[in-house]
Design a protein around this motif. Structure first.
Motif, short mmCIF file in Angstrom:
data_model
loop_
_atom_site.label_atom_id
_atom_site.label_comp_id
_atom_site.label_asym_id
_atom_site.label_seq_id
_atom_site.Cartn_x
_atom_site.Cartn_y
_atom_site.Cartn_z
N ASN A 10 0.99 -1.08 0.34
CA ASN A 10 0.22 0.04 0.19
C ASN A 10 0.70 1.19 -0.14
O ASN A 10 1.72 0.95 0.90
N ILE A 11 0.38 1.99 -0.60
CA ILE A 11 1.14 3.71 -0.93
C ILE A 11 0.19 4.31 -0.52
O ILE A 11 -0.84 4.69 -0.90
N GLN A 12 0.17 5.29 -0.01
CA GLN A 12 -0.62 6.87 0.34
C GLN A 12 0.46 7.79 0.19
O GLN A 12 1.53 8.19 0.78
N ALA A 13 0.18 8.63 -0.31
CA ALA A 13 0.38 9.96 -0.84
C ALA A 13 -0.24 11.57 -1.08
O ALA A 13 -2.31 10.59 -1.25
N LYS A 14 0.05 12.69 -0.82
CA LYS A 14 -1.16 13.39 -1.14
C LYS A 14 -0.82 13.95 -2.51
O LYS A 14 -1.63 14.55 -2.96
N GLU A 15 -0.15 13.49 -3.12
CA GLU A 15 0.17 13.68 -4.86
C GLU A 15 1.11 13.36 -5.51
O GLU A 15 2.59 12.50 -4.77
N VAL A 16 0.69 12.34 -6.41
CA VAL A 16 1.91 11.71 -7.33
C VAL A 16 1.89 12.45 -8.78
O VAL A 16 0.70 12.17 -9.23
N LYS A 17 3.10 12.13 -9.03
CA LYS A 17 3.52 12.64 -10.22
C LYS A 17 4.04 11.86 -11.15
O LYS A 17 4.88 11.37 -11.31
N VAL A 18 3.58 11.60 -12.29
CA VAL A 18 3.82 10.48 -12.80
C VAL A 18 4.21 10.98 -14.80
O VAL A 18 3.39 11.64 -14.89
N GLU A 19 5.33 11.39 -15.41
CA GLU A 19 5.36 12.23 -16.49
C GLU A 19 5.68 10.87 -17.42
O GLU A 19 5.81 9.90 -17.40
N THR A 20 4.87 11.13 -18.97
CA THR A 20 4.95 10.71 -20.01
C THR A 20 4.70 11.64 -21.22
O THR A 20 5.20 12.89 -20.34
N SER A 21 4.98 11.04 -21.93
CA SER A 21 5.36 11.61 -23.76
C SER A 21 3.69 10.59 -24.21
O SER A 21 3.51 10.23 -23.92
N GLY A 22 3.92 11.91 -25.49
CA GLY A 22 3.07 11.25 -26.11
C GLY A 22 1.68 11.68 -25.94
O GLY A 22 0.69 10.65 -26.33
N TRP A 23 1.29 12.72 -25.18
CA TRP A 23 -0.08 13.38 -25.05
C TRP A 23 -1.01 13.02 -25.90
O TRP A 23 -0.74 13.73 -26.97
N PRO A 24 -2.53 12.17 -25.75
CA PRO A 24 -3.07 12.09 -27.30
C PRO A 24 -3.74 13.33 -27.96
O PRO A 24 -4.66 13.16 -27.99
N ASP A 25 -3.29 14.65 -27.63
CA ASP A 25 -4.65 15.67 -28.28
C ASP A 25 -4.33 15.10 -29.88
O ASP A 25 -4.94 16.55 -31.09
N TYR A 26 -3.65 14.53 -30.76
CA TYR A 26 -3.44 14.53 -31.83
C TYR A 26 -4.70 13.97 -32.27
O TYR A 26 -5.44 14.12 -33.14
N VAL A 27 -6.20 13.57 -31.55
CA VAL A 27 -7.21 13.08 -31.11
C VAL A 27 -7.86 13.95 -32.22
O VAL A 27 -8.58 13.95 -32.97
N PHE A 28 -7.59 15.10 -31.92
CA PHE A 28 -8.30 16.00 -32.14
C PHE A 28 -8.06 16.68 -34.07
O PHE A 28 -8.89 17.40 -34.51
N LYS A 29 -6.92 16.45 -34.26
CA LYS A 29 -6.58 16.28 -35.45
C LYS A 29 -7.25 16.33 -36.78
O LYS A 29 -8.62 15.10 -36.52
N GLU A 30 -7.32 16.86 -37.55
CA GLU A 30 -8.68 16.14 -38.46
C GLU A 30 -8.47 15.28 -39.28
O GLU A 30 -8.73 14.11 -39.47
N ASP A 31 -7.73 14.84 -39.39
CA ASP A 31 -7.09 13.34 -39.77
C ASP A 31 -7.19 12.59 -39.04
O ASP A 31 -6.61 11.49 -39.69
N TYR A 32 -7.31 12.60 -37.61
CA TYR A 32 -7.47 10.95 -37.08
C TYR A 32 -8.02 10.43 -36.80
O TYR A 32 -9.43 11.08 -37.57
N PRO A 33 -7.73 9.37 -37.88
CA PRO A 33 -9.14 7.87 -37.94
C PRO A 33 -9.72 7.42 -37.26
O PRO A 33 -9.50 6.83 -35.98
N LEU A 34 -11.65 8.28 -36.67
CA LEU A 34 -11.64 7.88 -35.95
C LEU A 34 -13.02 6.97 -36.19
O LEU A 34 -13.57 7.04 -36.96
N MET A 35 -12.76 5.54 -35.19
CA MET A 35 -13.47 4.59 -35.79
C MET A 35 -15.00 4.44 -35.63
O MET A 35 -15.37 5.18 -35.27
N PRO A 36 -15.59 4.21 -36.99
CA PRO A 36 -16.89 3.83 -36.80
C PRO A 36 -17.36 3.23 -36.15
O PRO A 36 -17.15 2.39 -35.32
N LEU A 37 -19.26 3.69 -34.62
CA LEU A 37 -19.00 3.88 -33.84
C LEU A 37 -19.50 1.83 -34.21
O LEU A 37 -19.40 0.58 -33.30
#
Length: 99
Positions: A1-28
């Motif tokens: 068990n870990i108890q913390a008030k804050e955990v910062k996880v650093e990562t790259s490649g945040w998915p803002d690319y989803v909002f680009k016009e050429d993003y291939p959104l899968m048909p429902l």
């Protein structure tokens, strides 16, 4: 068990690319088929996989944000369709009232 008030996880490649016009959104329809076939959202691990291997917090956070952004796009597309249908229904109603 870990108890913390804050955990910062650093990562790259945040998915803002989803909002680009050429993003291939899968048909429902295809999304539904994949969920029926695999029992989980595409691009996310299955419950069994997470139980066996665990899950990297930074990676799952990134994957979940991508799904939230995709859901936002689906909602926006559906709202656009709803507004178009409302306009069409109003036009049909007006044309029937004129007769």
């Amino acid at each position: 068990n870990i108890q913390a008030k804050e955990v910062k996880v650093e990562t790259s490649g945040w998915p803002d690319y989803v909002f680009k016009e050429d993003y291939p959104l899968m048909p429902l329809e295809e999304l539904g088929k994949q969920i029926d076939q695999n029992g989980h959202l595409p691009g996310l691990p299955s419950a069994r996989e997470v139980e066996m291997k665990g899950q990297d917090l930074g990676e799952i956070n990134k994957q979940l944000l991508k799904k939230v952004e995709e859901l936002t796009l689906y909602i926006l597309h559906q709202q656009k369709d709803i507004e178009a249908m409302k306009t069409e229904m109003q036009q049909i109603k007006l044309s029937h009232e004129k007769k």
